[in-house]
Each structure stands twice: as C-alpha cells, then as structure tokens.
Design a protein around this motif. Structure first.
Motif, PDB file in Angstrom:
ATOM      1  N   SER A  10      34.055 -30.193  42.485  1.00  0.00           N
ATOM      2  CA  SER A  10      33.204 -29.247  43.011  1.00  0.00           C
ATOM      3  C   SER A  10      32.279 -29.767  44.437  1.00  0.00           C
ATOM      4  O   SER A  10      31.795 -29.061  44.888  1.00  0.00           O
ATOM      5  N   VAL A  11      32.234 -31.132  44.481  1.00  0.00           N
ATOM      6  CA  VAL A  11      31.233 -31.715  45.339  1.00  0.00           C
ATOM      7  C   VAL A  11      31.993 -31.718  46.757  1.00  0.00           C
ATOM      8  O   VAL A  11      31.453 -32.249  47.865  1.00  0.00           O
ATOM      9  N   HIS A  12      33.381 -31.502  46.614  1.00  0.00           N
ATOM     10  CA  HIS A  12      34.001 -31.898  47.799  1.00  0.00           C
ATOM     11  C   HIS A  12      34.126 -30.449  48.809  1.00  0.00           C
ATOM     12  O   HIS A  12      35.301 -30.216  49.272  1.00  0.00           O
ATOM     13  N   GLY A  13      33.192 -29.699  48.951  1.00  0.00           N
ATOM     14  CA  GLY A  13      33.099 -28.492  49.737  1.00  0.00           C
ATOM     15  C   GLY A  13      33.094 -28.674  51.244  1.00  0.00           C
ATOM     16  O   GLY A  13      33.745 -27.871  51.950  1.00  0.00           O
ATOM     17  N   ASP A  14      32.731 -29.855  51.818  1.00  0.00           N
ATOM     18  CA  ASP A  14      33.005 -30.018  53.063  1.00  0.00           C
ATOM     19  C   ASP A  14      34.001 -31.141  53.537  1.00  0.00           C
ATOM     20  O   ASP A  14      34.211 -31.953  53.044  1.00  0.00           O
ATOM     21  N   PHE A  15      34.850 -30.498  54.404  1.00  0.00           N
ATOM     22  CA  PHE A  15      35.896 -31.353  54.854  1.00  0.00           C
ATOM     23  C   PHE A  15      36.486 -30.903  56.257  1.00  0.00           C
ATOM     24  O   PHE A  15      36.205 -29.967  56.558  1.00  0.00           O
ATOM     25  N   SER A  16      37.360 -31.948  56.422  1.00  0.00           N
ATOM     26  CA  SER A  16      37.996 -31.738  57.804  1.00  0.00           C
ATOM     27  C   SER A  16      39.385 -31.792  57.613  1.00  0.00           C
ATOM     28  O   SER A  16      40.063 -32.740  56.993  1.00  0.00           O
ATOM     29  N   LEU A  17      40.264 -30.605  58.578  1.00  0.00           N
ATOM     30  CA  LEU A  17      41.493 -30.606  57.905  1.00  0.00           C
ATOM     31  C   LEU A  17      42.298 -30.213  59.333  1.00  0.00           C
ATOM     32  O   LEU A  17      41.784 -29.202  59.774  1.00  0.00           O
ATOM     33  N   ASP A  18      43.432 -31.072  59.892  1.00  0.00           N
ATOM     34  CA  ASP A  18      44.002 -30.619  60.984  1.00  0.00           C
ATOM     35  C   ASP A  18      43.026 -30.112  62.030  1.00  0.00           C
ATOM     36  O   ASP A  18      43.484 -29.259  62.823  1.00  0.00           O
ATOM     37  N   GLY A  19      42.049 -31.144  62.197  1.00  0.00           N
ATOM     38  CA  GLY A  19      41.195 -31.204  63.470  1.00  0.00           C
ATOM     39  C   GLY A  19      40.224 -30.143  63.194  1.00  0.00           C
ATOM     40  O   GLY A  19      39.244 -29.982  64.006  1.00  0.00           O
ATOM     41  N   GLN A  20      40.188 -29.445  62.169  1.00  0.00           N
ATOM     42  CA  GLN A  20      38.942 -28.416  61.818  1.00  0.00           C
ATOM     43  C   GLN A  20      38.043 -28.763  61.055  1.00  0.00           C
ATOM     44  O   GLN A  20      38.289 -29.296  59.837  1.00  0.00           O
ATOM     45  N   THR A  21      36.670 -28.479  61.057  1.00  0.00           N
ATOM     46  CA  THR A  21      35.619 -28.849  59.984  1.00  0.00           C
ATOM     47  C   THR A  21      35.372 -27.682  59.310  1.00  0.00           C
ATOM     48  O   THR A  21      35.311 -26.508  59.671  1.00  0.00           O
ATOM     49  N   LEU A  22      35.387 -27.839  58.216  1.00  0.00           N
ATOM     50  CA  LEU A  22      35.500 -26.515  57.113  1.00  0.00           C
ATOM     51  C   LEU A  22      34.392 -26.769  55.937  1.00  0.00           C
ATOM     52  O   LEU A  22      34.098 -27.871  55.625  1.00  0.00           O
ATOM     53  N   ARG A  23      33.922 -25.506  55.625  1.00  0.00           N
ATOM     54  CA  ARG A  23      32.932 -25.707  54.479  1.00  0.00           C
ATOM     55  C   ARG A  23      33.293 -24.622  53.386  1.00  0.00           C
ATOM     56  O   ARG A  23      33.387 -23.536  53.700  1.00  0.00           O
ATOM     57  N   ALA A  24      33.810 -24.926  52.304  1.00  0.00           N
ATOM     58  CA  ALA A  24      34.176 -23.981  51.326  1.00  0.00           C
ATOM     59  C   ALA A  24      33.334 -23.350  50.488  1.00  0.00           C
ATOM     60  O   ALA A  24      32.071 -24.192  50.087  1.00  0.00           O
ATOM     61  N   PRO A  25      33.002 -22.161  49.872  1.00  0.00           N
ATOM     62  CA  PRO A  25      32.195 -21.623  49.044  1.00  0.00           C
ATOM     63  C   PRO A  25      31.974 -22.561  47.759  1.00  0.00           C
ATOM     64  O   PRO A  25      33.173 -23.105  47.281  1.00  0.00           O
ATOM     65  N   ALA A  26      30.841 -22.648  46.960  1.00  0.00           N
ATOM     66  CA  ALA A  26      30.746 -23.422  46.074  1.00  0.00           C
ATOM     67  C   ALA A  26      31.493 -22.791  44.917  1.00  0.00           C
ATOM     68  O   ALA A  26      31.620 -21.438  44.690  1.00  0.00           O
ATOM     69  N   GLY A  27      32.188 -23.607  44.067  1.00  0.00           N
ATOM     70  CA  GLY A  27      33.180 -23.060  42.641  1.00  0.00           C
ATOM     71  C   GLY A  27      34.425 -23.007  43.225  1.00  0.00           C
ATOM     72  O   GLY A  27      35.203 -22.433  42.334  1.00  0.00           O
ATOM     73  N   VAL A  28      34.897 -23.287  44.508  1.00  0.00           N
ATOM     74  CA  VAL A  28      36.115 -23.228  44.743  1.00  0.00           C
ATOM     75  C   VAL A  28      37.042 -24.014  43.884  1.00  0.00           C
ATOM     76  O   VAL A  28      38.498 -23.687  43.524  1.00  0.00           O
ATOM     77  N   ALA A  29      36.762 -25.221  43.896  1.00  0.00           N
ATOM     78  CA  ALA A  29      37.807 -26.182  43.152  1.00  0.00           C
ATOM     79  C   ALA A  29      38.099 -25.684  41.575  1.00  0.00           C
ATOM     80  O   ALA A  29      39.176 -25.740  41.170  1.00  0.00           O
ATOM     81  N   HIS A  30      36.950 -25.143  41.192  1.00  0.00           N
ATOM     82  CA  HIS A  30      37.162 -24.684  39.844  1.00  0.00           C
ATOM     83  C   HIS A  30      38.129 -23.251  39.637  1.00  0.00           C
ATOM     84  O   HIS A  30      38.901 -23.089  38.855  1.00  0.00           O
ATOM     85  N   TYR A  31      37.727 -22.583  40.630  1.00  0.00           N
ATOM     86  CA  TYR A  31      38.489 -21.256  41.020  1.00  0.00           C
ATOM     87  C   TYR A  31      40.013 -21.496  40.969  1.00  0.00           C
ATOM     88  O   TYR A  31      40.900 -20.839  40.446  1.00  0.00           O
ATOM     89  N   LEU A  32      40.269 -22.413  41.951  1.00  0.00           N
ATOM     90  CA  LEU A  32      41.620 -22.923  42.368  1.00  0.00           C
ATOM     91  C   LEU A  32      42.324 -23.545  40.885  1.00  0.00           C
ATOM     92  O   LEU A  32      43.674 -23.102  40.882  1.00  0.00           O
ATOM     93  N   GLU A  33      41.500 -24.367  40.103  1.00  0.00           N
ATOM     94  CA  GLU A  33      42.136 -24.697  38.938  1.00  0.00           C
ATOM     95  C   GLU A  33      42.716 -23.534  37.966  1.00  0.00           C
ATOM     96  O   GLU A  33      43.709 -23.595  37.485  1.00  0.00           O
ATOM     97  N   HIS A  34      41.846 -22.482  37.810  1.00  0.00           N
ATOM     98  CA  HIS A  34      42.266 -21.363  37.360  1.00  0.00           C
ATOM     99  C   HIS A  34      43.342 -20.723  37.767  1.00  0.00           C
ATOM    100  O   HIS A  34      44.481 -20.268  37.358  1.00  0.00           O
ATOM    101  N   LYS A  35      43.653 -20.528  39.227  1.00  0.00           N
ATOM    102  CA  LYS A  35      44.604 -19.660  39.734  1.00  0.00           C
ATOM    103  C   LYS A  35      45.955 -20.582  40.024  1.00  0.00           C
ATOM    104  O   LYS A  35      46.918 -19.880  40.306  1.00  0.00           O
ATOM    105  N   LEU A  36      45.819 -21.819  39.702  1.00  0.00           N
ATOM    106  CA  LEU A  36      47.102 -22.603  39.772  1.00  0.00           C
ATOM    107  C   LEU A  36      48.209 -22.340  38.673  1.00  0.00           C
ATOM    108  O   LEU A  36      49.390 -22.576  38.823  1.00  0.00           O
ATOM    109  N   PHE A  37      47.558 -21.420  37.775  1.00  0.00           N
ATOM    110  CA  PHE A  37      48.482 -21.438  36.684  1.00  0.00           C
ATOM    111  C   PHE A  37      49.455 -20.249  37.022  1.00  0.00           C
ATOM    112  O   PHE A  37      50.348 -19.756  36.285  1.00  0.00           O
ATOM    113  N   ASP A  38      48.990 -19.407  38.130  1.00  0.00           N
ATOM    114  CA  ASP A  38      49.871 -18.388  38.516  1.00  0.00           C
ATOM    115  C   ASP A  38      51.091 -18.793  39.411  1.00  0.00           C
ATOM    116  O   ASP A  38      51.001 -19.879  39.946  1.00  0.00           O
TER     117      ASP A  38
END
Lengths: 429, 421
Positions: free
Chosen positions: A45-73
């Motif tokens: 959950s603390v890894h909300g700020d990152f850069s990917l393919d040259g872009q700097t991004l900030r993800a909303p808080a709680g996305v790592a956990h949300y992703l964990e739930h949704k990967l079961f789909d």
C-alpha cells in the motif's frame, strides 16, 4: 537449481532466478503432507507513487489491496476459488504495507495448484461491473476495520507519527479513496509491479524443486517486462509531528500503541543485523524477561496483552509496543526512563547471552510453521537477505550494539502514543 | 501413530513420536465438568501458577528460565469441550538436536513443568495474595476484552441465548464477578482438589520415545495424591427457549448471527454428513453463503457458518450494513432451504469434502495441530483418528447431506447494530 544446506537449522533451500527474472525458492520438507506456495509481489500500500514508461504516476490509496481482491477474477467466467476447491486446495491472499502475497495450500495435486496460482496472479482481468461490485465488499471490510480497535489504535499511531510517509494511510485506503479506483487504474498497477523480476515464488513441502521451477517457466513464459520505479517523493525526519493521539471506541479497557521512530534499515545483511539488534534491544527494554516488564506487570500497568518489537516497512522503521493499560502515559514515562538507564548501564553479560539464546531458539521453533517461514523467506528476499542465515547474525551481535540503539532511539522527540478509551472514560483535557 | 498409556488411575499420557519437527510440545490438562461454581477458578489457576515457583519467585525469573531453555514457552491453556472445561499448561520447546553439544531441553522442560504445577510459593495456607489479585485483574480484563472483537462477541451472545441452562452456555473463562470473588485460600484448596480428583490428560509431540517421556513424568506423578473421580459422558444440547435479540452499540458495521439446532453431534454416525453440509453451506470461499451473499450480492466482507459438533449447533455469522438485516436473513434461510431440497451441485459437494479432507490430511504436519486434534477429540467423544474421519467424509452421499440439512431448525438470532439506544 542451486541447493544450499544450513546445518545449524537442518534445512535445505533450493533457489534459482529464472530467465524471466523471477526468483524461485523451494524448501523441501520430506514426509509432510501439506504443500504451501507463496507467490508474492514486492508491492504494497505504500507504493502509490511510481514512474512507468516515462510517466510519473500516483495511484489512489488502497489500490494494492483492491488489486489483490480483483486478481481472483478470470476471463470467460472462470471461478478460481471453485477451481482450487475442486483440487482440494485452500487459497487466499493478503496485502501489507509493502508486500502483496497470494498463496495456495494443498495436500494433493500440488503441480496443478501451483500452475493455477501462477496463472491467476499473472492474468489481469478487470471489468467495470466486477470492479464496481467489489467496492461494496471492500467498503464492508473498511467498516469492519473501523470497528476493530487493534487496527484503529495502530492506524491512528501511524497517522500521528509520520508527516508524509504513505504508511499514514490505512492499507485498505478509505471509503473516499477507493471510489477513484477503476479497471484502468488496476491494470496500470498490475503492469507496473506484477513483473517476474519484482516477484518471488516460495514453496515449502515435500515437492520436487526442479518441477516447481519448470512450472513457473511454463506458466509465466520468458517475457521479462520492466518493473515500475518506486518513487519516494516525501521527506521524513526522526521527530513525530504529533506526540499523542486519542480516540473513543467500544472497548472494555483503555488500550494503547506506542512507538519510537527509527531510521529505515539498509538492504542486505547490514539491515537484518540492525533488525536483530533492535529486536534484542526491545527484549531488553520491555520484553517479558526485562526488569521493566516485571515492574509494570506487578503494578498492574500492563498485562499479558502487552507485546512489542521492531517493525520495518519499506522506507520506515519503528520500535513498537502495544497492549491494554489503565494509564498508558505512565507506561510511556517508564519506558523512556528505562531506555535511558539501559543505554547508560547496559545489561549483565549473562542476561545478554540468555536473551540471545532465547531469541534464537524461538526463531528455530518458528520454522515449523510453513506459513511463517514462507512469509519470512519472501520478506527478507525483498530486502536482499537469505533468511536462513539468521543464526550466524545472532551469534555475531555484541551488547554494545544494543546500547547504541537504545541511546539513539528511545527519546521523547521520537516517541508517539496512540490511545483508545472506552466511552465515558476518556480523559478531559 | 499415537501411543496411549495409563500412567496411574485417571492419568493418561498420549505420545506422538515424530522426528520431523524442530520443536516439541508437552501439554498437561485437568478435565472438569463445566460448572458455574468453579469455572472462573479453573480459568484463573494456570495464570497464578505461571507467576512464580519456589525457586523462580517472580515472572521475570520464570521467563529467564524459559530463555535458558532456548526460548521455550509455557502458557495457560483453558478449553471448553462440550460439557467439559479443561485447565492446564501448554509447553513448546526446541528439539534437543539444535541445542549446544551436550545440552538437553526436554528433561529440564518436564522438570520445570513439574515445578510450576507443584511448587507454587505459598503464604498463610494459600497462594500469594499479590499473584492472585494481579491475575484476577488480568483475567477480568481478558474476559471483558472479548467485547473488542465484535464478531466473536456477537457469536458468544448468540450461543448464550441458545443454551439456556445447558453448561455449553457458560463462559469458558467464567464471569467477571465470579473471578472478582476468588480468594487465595479457596483457590489453593480448589487446586489441591483438582490435582487429586480430576482426570489428567498429558500429551507429548516430539522426537523422544514414549518410554523416555513417561520416565520424565514419574517424579511429577509420584507427588500427586490421587483419588480420581469418574467423569460423566458428553450430552447433547438442552436448548433454552428461542429468542431474537437486537443489541445496540457504537459500531460502524452490524453483526448478524443466526443459530440452528440439530440432534446430530460428533458422537453420531451422521456427523461426517453434517460436517460436509456445514462446509458446502457456509465454510470457506466456495460455500453457498460466501459465493452468493458476499460475491454475488456484495452484502458483506465476512460471512460463514460454524458447526459445534459437541453439542449440535450450527451458527451463521455475517458483518453487514444495518439496513441489510432483513435481506441477509432472508438469503441465509433461502440458501439453507436449497440444501434441504438437495439443491447441491456435484462441484459444491466435492469442494466441501476436499476442504475437510485437506484439513484432516494436514493435522499431522504441526505439533500444535496434532495436540489440538487428539487432545480435544478424545474428550469430545469423537472416537476417530484423522484417517478414519477422512474415510467417513469420503463416504458421505448427497442424500446424507440433504438429510443432515433437514435436521436443522432455526432457534435464535442475534443482531448487533449501531444507532441510538
């Protein structure tokens, strides 16, 4: 695979980094029926700020956990849980501040279970409808946490103790932040961090190590995309912006969490050494065999709910204790005084050696737990250390290191207290 | 696999010799009939004993002794198993093979267990007042802290409502006021009676041979003056009148619990079918409750059912929004109705059975789970090894699951909600 035997622990670990960058570790345990596989991303959950393919991004808080739930789909209406159940396996996942772990535990048909685990975690599939539906479930999980005083007392502490580090925000995020999570956000975070290079597969049980590596190769392929670069656009010094935070909840007894801010530990052996020094210092300061524990216990200021130790999260670390107490401020005062005293006087050599022996024995006993062992092997791998080397680190620790740690850390300005009082008992300012 | 021997009348030692583990365990349990007059004393006793011995006069000395034994642990263990309450200690310790050359852990551990059990410091014909008063405060705090975990709290309230006068409704650790009334002399007299009269169960898991374990315990057993009383068998539930209870507290999320009764207990041949039904209906991620109420309707994060086999109770618990109570109740009942009609797919049945089998296969993979299975099974009346239990689960037919569902009757419900009183 490279096999390494650790005689002090009577353990063998087979390890290999695959062509795609994935680290695979297998701990063979002959004669056990249970097999456990952990597939873990170095992403929390603390890894909300990152850069990917040259872009700097900030993800909303709680996305790592949300992703964990949704990967079961899975695409095509496949139900992963039902597929595991048909194999007689139990699967689940959890998200921490700096890791997301998916695991499967089974007694038979292990190779099929492992392949399915690797497949579902590496297959992002998010529809508008399913992401929307999950919000209701996660909302309920957030609600459940808001009623759990153990979580609240700790989350309040993090909010008060840190000025900017994202540990300030709960792992689940909040009802507001999870509104901003869309299928696109989930896809991007999956692409950013669920790369073989940023993950580890750890298996424990009576399995064939080469077969594990073979399955990982087959399911994940050779592709090795770049991982996002984690950004840390925050500054955190060693003082606490707020020294104390209090709340009122439906609890039976007042409870508290108290921490001293510590410097983040470096990677590799130096970091583990600091961690073990800090753990022993915590034991000397307020562990069950300490002078202070006995005094506070006999005074009725703490009870058997009291516990403490050293905690590390990517980018921060703390000496932490918590429990029930009718007067947490008095506990804080006693810990500060005792820290000063120990830093000056030290321990007797006999006490120090006894503590080390106890701590080492407890760690060895802990290896019987498949779950705890997999978890530690993964967590230490992400800090660049081979967990099974812990005995040699313990043996080399000297008492002076504990004293230096206590002197540096147990200080008023680094200390933060979080208290929860029952209704009607809150103190008036 | 389990070597059982009677060491003296009413004293059973069960050993599971297994060299695979890095740690061993040794548990010592005194078995009592659950009784409101002594439940609190039984719960308090092990914590008082762990406060100190004649040679380790305080908690710190006890912990240091355990640290010397390579970080061994000794913890109070108080269980409720149907009509019984057990009280005693659980010791966990590193296997001898990891100790320094010439060092042993097992024998000193058994000697320390004996010391904790039989050599408490005394004053004035009773335990030390300071130890007893301190542990009373701690036990009361522990009992009251159940309120902190709202799900467990709601479940306890439901079971209490269902049990009426049945001993299963008595709290495992006693009531706070019963704890508060204990005095050091009365507790000491009770302790003497417990050691003299109670059935004793000792359980060992580790690398040592049973003869070595029995030999280590000779000193301890030789010091007990025994006059063992027989223990009545387990009984089925005698439920109270049904009730629908709603309680208001300052909470964010509601907790709904629904309790069903069944004549099937773990002493009956239909037991395995009831366990399979419980798994299909409400236990785990493939159950009807999880897949329908959580995954399809998004009504909750947590939902599940538990079957209390010693008594014949199946209880459902769900964490929901306050205004979803009626809808959730209706779905919980409708899904049980589906089971009663035999509306269970082959996949659901296989998944349910596999989940149970997988758990049973892994019983022998950890000292704690071996101890927990055998030490509680023997007392609860479940006279089956994990292997026999697995065979029974394997043989369960869809018709038997349906028949098990048909025996369930809704007895009581409990809803914890927020809002004003």
């Amino acid at each position: 695979m490279k096999s390494c035997y650790y005689p002090q622990l009577d353990e063998t670990v087979c390890a290999q980094v695959l062509e795609n960058g994935l680290t695979v570790k297998v701990i063979p345990r002959k004669g056990f029926t249970k097999k456990l596989a952990y597939f873990v991303a170095n992403y929390g959950s603390v890894h909300g700020d990152f850069s990917l393919d040259g872009q700097t991004l900030r993800a909303p808080a709680g996305v790592a956990h949300y992703l964990e739930h949704k990967l079961f789909d899975m695409p095509g209406g496949r139900d992963v849980s039902a597929e595991f159940a048909a194999l007689g396996a139990v699967t689940n996942a959890f998200t921490s501040y700096d890791m997301t772990a998916y695991y499967v535990s089974c007694t038979e048909r292990f190779e099929e279970c492992l392949a399915l685990l690797l497949e579902f975690v590496s297959t992002p599939y998010f529809t508008e409808e399913s992401v929307e539906k999950e919000r209701g479930i996660i909302d309920q999980e957030i609600g459940m946490n808001l009623d759990a005083p153990d979580s609240v007392v700790f989350e309040n502490l993090m909010g008060a103790m840190y000025a900017a580090h994202p540990i300030r925000v709960p792992i689940l995020g909040t009802a507001e932040t999870i509104r901003q999570i869309t299928p696109q956000v989930l896809s991007r975070c999956h692409r950013a961090f669920y790369t073989p290079r940023n993950m580890i597969l750890c298996v424990i049980g009576d399995v064939e190590p080469e077969a594990v590596a073979g399955i990982a190769r087959r399911v994940l392929g050779e592709r090795s995309p770049e991982t996002a670069v984690k950004l840390r656009p925050w500054q955190e010094d060693m003082t606490c912006p707020t020294a104390e935070v209090a709340a009122v909840m439906e609890v039976a007894m007042p409870m508290f969490s108290l921490a001293f801010k510590c410097e983040p530990t470096p990677p590799g052996e130096a970091g583990i050494r600091e961690e073990m020094v800090a753990d022993l210092a915590a034991e000397a300061l307020f562990g069950e065999s300490s002078e202070l524990y006995l005094r506070l216990y006999e005074q009725g200021l703490i009870d058997s709910s009291f516990s403490g130790g050293f905690e590390t999260v990517d980018g921060c670390a703390m000496l932490l204790c918590s429990g029930d107490s009718r007067d947490a401020r008095q506990v804080r005062r006693a810990i500060l005084d005792q820290g000063r005293k120990l830093a000056e006087e030290g321990l007797s050599q006999e006490s120090f050696l006894r503590m080390k022996r106890g701590a080492l024995g407890r760690r060895i006993r802990g290896l019987d737990s498949f779950d705890a062992t997999c978890f530690r092997v993964c967590a230490y791998h992400f800090t660049d250390f081979d967990y099974f080397r812990f005995p040699e680190v313990y043996h080399s620790i000297r008492q002076e290191e504990l004293r230096a740690f206590l002197e540096r850390v147990v200080r008023q300005e680094r200390c933060c207290l979080s208290v929860i009082d029952p209704p009607g008992k809150e103190e008036t300012a | 696999m389990i070597h059982t021997q009677t060491l003296s009348p009413g004293v059973t030692l069960r050993c599971c010799r297994d060299p695979r583990f890095k740690q061993g365990c040794l548990s010592f349990q005194l078995i009592r009939q659950m009784d409101a007059r002594e439940g609190a004393m039984n719960a308090l006793l092990p914590s008082v004993l762990l406060r100190g011995t004649k040679t380790c006069p305080d908690l710190r000395a006890v912990t240091q002794r355990l640290d010397d034994l390579y970080g061994a642990s000794a913890a109070p263990m108080v269980r409720r198993i149907g009509d019984y309450q057990t009280t005693g200690l659980y010791c966990g310790f590193m296997d001898d093979r990891f100790a320094l050359p010439g060092d042993r852990v097992l024998e000193p551990m058994a000697a320390f267990l004996e010391e904790i059990l039989l050599d408490p410091p005394l004053e004035d014909g009773g335990f030390l007042d300071a130890f007893v008063e301190g542990e009373k405060t701690n036990l009361i705090a522990l009992i009251e802290s159940e309120r902190n975990d709202k799900r467990a709290y709601a479940m306890t309230r439901l079971l209490k409502t269902m049990c009426g006068g049945d001993p299963f409704g008595l709290p495992r650790l006693g009531e706070p006021e019963q704890v508060a009334a204990i005095d050091p002399k009365a507790l000491y007299r009770h302790y003497r009676a417990l050691l003299r009269e109670s059935r004793v169960e000792i359980f060992y898991v580790g690398s040592a041979r049973p003869e070595r374990v029995a030999g280590m315990l000779e000193g301890l057993l030789g010091r007990l003056e025994r006059s063992c009383r027989p223990l009545p068998g387990q009984t089925g539930l005698r439920p109270g009148p049904g009730e629908d209870v709603t309680e208001v507290m300052d909470v964010t999320q509601g907790k709904l619990c629904m309790g069903f009764v069944t004549p099937i207990t773990n002493r009956d041949p239909e037991f395995a079918a009831m366990q399979v039904l419980n798994t299909v209906y409400g236990s785990g991620m493939t159950s009807k409750l999880f897949t329908q109420v959580r995954e399809k309707l998004s009504l909750c994060y947590s939902i599940g059912s538990s079957y209390f086999g010693t008594k014949g109770i199946l209880a459902v618990s769900a964490g929901i929004d306050f205004d979803k109570e009626d809808l959730t109740r209706e779905r919980i009942l409708a899904l049980l109705e589906d089971c009663r009609k035999g509306d269970i797919t082959p996949q659901e049945l296989t998944a349910g059975k596999e989940a149970l089998l997988s758990g049973l296969r892994a019983v022998h993979d950890a000292p704690g789970s071996i101890e927990n299975y055998y030490a509680t099974a023997a007392l609860s009346g479940l006279d089956m090894t994990p292997a026999a239990y697995m065979e029974a689960v394997d043989r369960v037919t869809p018709a038997q699951v349906r028949a098990a569902a048909e025996t369930l009757t809704l007895h009581s419900t409990y809803f914890l909600r927020g809002g004003s009183q």
